[in-house]
Write an enzyme that holds these catalytic residues in place. Structure first.
Site, mmCIF file in Angstrom:
data_model
loop_
_atom_site.group_PDB
_atom_site.id
_atom_site.type_symbol
_atom_site.label_atom_id
_atom_site.label_comp_id
_atom_site.label_asym_id
_atom_site.label_seq_id
_atom_site.Cartn_x
_atom_site.Cartn_y
_atom_site.Cartn_z
ATOM 1 N N ASP A 170 22.617 -38.617 -10.217
ATOM 2 C CA ASP A 170 23.532 -37.729 -10.819
ATOM 3 C C ASP A 170 23.352 -38.601 -12.170
ATOM 4 O OD1 ASP A 170 25.605 -36.617 -12.417
ATOM 5 O OD2 ASP A 170 26.826 -36.341 -10.450
ATOM 6 N N HIS A 171 22.673 -37.934 -13.250
ATOM 7 C CA HIS A 171 22.287 -38.231 -14.445
ATOM 8 C C HIS A 171 23.712 -38.759 -15.266
ATOM 9 C CE1 HIS A 171 22.464 -34.129 -15.956
ATOM 10 N NE2 HIS A 171 22.669 -34.566 -16.932
ATOM 11 N N HIS A 189 28.751 -33.600 -10.720
ATOM 12 C CA HIS A 189 28.969 -34.305 -12.085
ATOM 13 C C HIS A 189 30.426 -34.561 -12.301
ATOM 14 C CE1 HIS A 189 24.836 -33.674 -13.017
ATOM 15 N NE2 HIS A 189 25.010 -32.544 -13.476
#
Length: 513
Positions: free
Chosen positions: A199-200, A262
């Site tokens: 999950d960036h 996110h």
């Protein structure tokens, strides 16, 4: 320094002073957009920073037939266009280019994995990569399970001499059942310790700083609870629309696309209890404990505590933009939400009664992701009600993007003979304070995976818990019509009026970033 401390780079505080072990990074989907925009620039940056050893290689794998030289030429163009600072030192690039290889591979074709295995064996022998392999699945989500299964059948999910790790991109499933099914299928071939669900958002510097901010400062953690905090707002706002992905977005919507992954990951870091240590599992244990305490959504709660919206035509930065239903690939009567606001509660000792307001949307007034912690008002209005109405309660704002930093809002006296009070901000910005370029999220996360540190990656239970929480919302919205017919907010605004009304009923207001 003890051996135990050295095994944990986060605890030792020397993460950026270490280099990874020798290894090969294999990118499935190497001709895709993510590879050229993010992955190869991130790997090149790690080489520039000397965070990977000389015994390192990258293999791009895709259905397109291509030679090693053609792949290197394409990746040079990608780095020149998308990497911060471009190519830079030609000698560094030439060294990196020598490490780039290419394999023609159709994920569903078993016969293609034999040549891939032979290439990896040859690279081990030529470059001393010691059998350590990282497979990055930069593919369509529908191919994740098949890719892992093929790696397992080909004997590539295990290494006799080294380690094997697999990074899986989002979305991880489209609902609770598909996420569970995907976990079951992947676990047939990989152990949990080999799986890195990326999950960036968790690679962003300010998100990582939440742990330091909360647990390394003695003045904040004692206040981080229901006694002193009135409520928490988490905003994830984008000015862009669906950017040509109307077909995908019609099946996803903002809850699936942003909130259950996110935003929930960020939420868990705000709500978690202090971990016993900075060991990856200790941190992830506390994150899932917090999310387990989140109050479930009933149909009544969805109707009372949640808001959905869809943008209509409007203006962004003075430029006219179409409504969602006018975007390519979108049905003219679409009921897909492009904005969602959830009110969450945690039924535990720390947060009992404290609402967490989450909102995420497209075509909003500003691109920003931030956490706003609003403290309770002073218990006694010493300066009188009229004067105190000129100021707002103390607020701590943690900005995740685009201007990473932290702001503390306090009341202060205006200079002069008369006592007047005004809000002022104490502002900290990463770029100004440290004078360094922040690492890109993918650069940090890939580096962590190469080190074998899964702290910032999602575990099986966390991925499934996110879906458990949002499924009742999605099911209720699918079964009922929106209270306000779509579209119900104009592009370039902060979303539907109902979102503001919900907070105002409780005597609160959304912060305007």
């Amino acid at each position: 320094m003890s051996a135990t401390t050295l095994d944990n780079p986060l605890r030792a505080g020397i993460r950026l002073e270490r280099t990874t072990e020798p290894c090969v990074v294999v990118i499935f989907g190497a001709t895709g957009d993510l590879t050229k925009r993010k992955l190869i620039p991130a790997l090149y940056r790690l080489v520039q920073e000397r965070l990977v050893p000389a015994e390192f290689a990258v293999v791009g794998a895709s259905r397109t037939e291509m030679s090693h030289e053609e792949f290197r030429a394409r990746m040079r163009d990608a780095v020149a266009q998308f990497a911060e600072g471009g190519i830079g030192d030609e000698q560094v690039w030439n060294s990196f280019a020598e490490k780039l290889h290419y394999a023609t591979l159709d994920i569903g074709t078993a016969e293609h994995y034999g040549p891939l295995a032979e290439l990896l064996t040859r690279i081990d022998a030529e470059r001393g990569t010691q059998g350590n392999r990282l497979f990055y699945l930069s593919t369509a989500p529908s191919l994740y399970s098949e890719a892992v299964a093929q790696l397992g059948r080909a004997g590539l999910a295990r290494s006799e001499r080294g380690w094997v790790r697999v990074i899986v991109e989002k979305p991880f499933g489209t609902d609770l059942e598909s996420a569970r099914q995907l976990n079951r299928e992947i676990h047939q071939h990989l152990d949990e310790r080999q799986i890195y669900r990326i999950d960036h958002y968790l690679g962003k510097e300010t998100v990582q700083n939440l742990l330091v901010f909360r647990f390394a400062n003695g003045i904040y953690e004692p206040l981080w609870n229901r006694q002193y905090i009135d409520h928490v707002q988490i905003t994830n706002a984008e000015t862009v629309g669906v950017e040509g992905r109307g077909g995908y977005y019609e099946k996803a919507g903002v809850v699936r696309d942003m909130l259950q992954n996110h935003v929930f990951q960020v939420l868990s870091l705000v709500a978690m209890e202090p971990p016993a240590s900075l060991d990856a599992e200790a941190v992830r244990d506390e994150k899932i404990k917090a999310m387990t305490a989140a109050r479930p959504f009933t149909p009544e709660r969805v109707r009372a505590d949640c808001v959905r919206g869809q943008y209509g035509a409007g203006a962004i930065n003075g430029q006219g933009v179409p409504g969602y239903r006018e975007e390519e690939g979108v049905a003219p009567d679409s009921a897909t939400e492009t904005f969602a606001m959830l009110t969450m509660y945690f039924d535990n000792w720390r947060w009992s009664g404290v609402p967490f307001y989450l909102r995420s949307g497209k075509r909003l007034a500003k691109r920003v992701t931030e956490i706003a912690i609003q403290f309770k008002s002073a218990p006694h209005q010493l300066f009188g009600q009229e004067m105190m109405e000129q100021v707002t309660p103390n607020q701590l704002v943690i900005r995740i993007q685009p201007d990473e930093g932290i702001t503390l809002r306090v009341a202060a006296k205006v200079p002069g003979q008369v006592t007047r009070i005004r809000d002022v901000n104490m502002d900290f910005r990463y770029g100004a304070s440290f004078g360094v370029k922040l690492a890109e999220a993918y650069e940090r996360l890939i580096f962590d995976c190469l080190l074998g540190d899964p702290t910032l990656y999602a575990r099986t239970d966390m991925t499934e818990r996110g879906w458990e929480l949002v499924m009742p919302i999605l099911e209720e919205w699918a079964a009922t019509k929106s209270d306000a017919p779509f579209p119900n907010y104009e592009a370039g605004t902060w979303g539907p009026r109902a979102s503001d009304d919900l907070l105002e009923k409780a005597g609160r207001h959304w912060r305007r970033p």
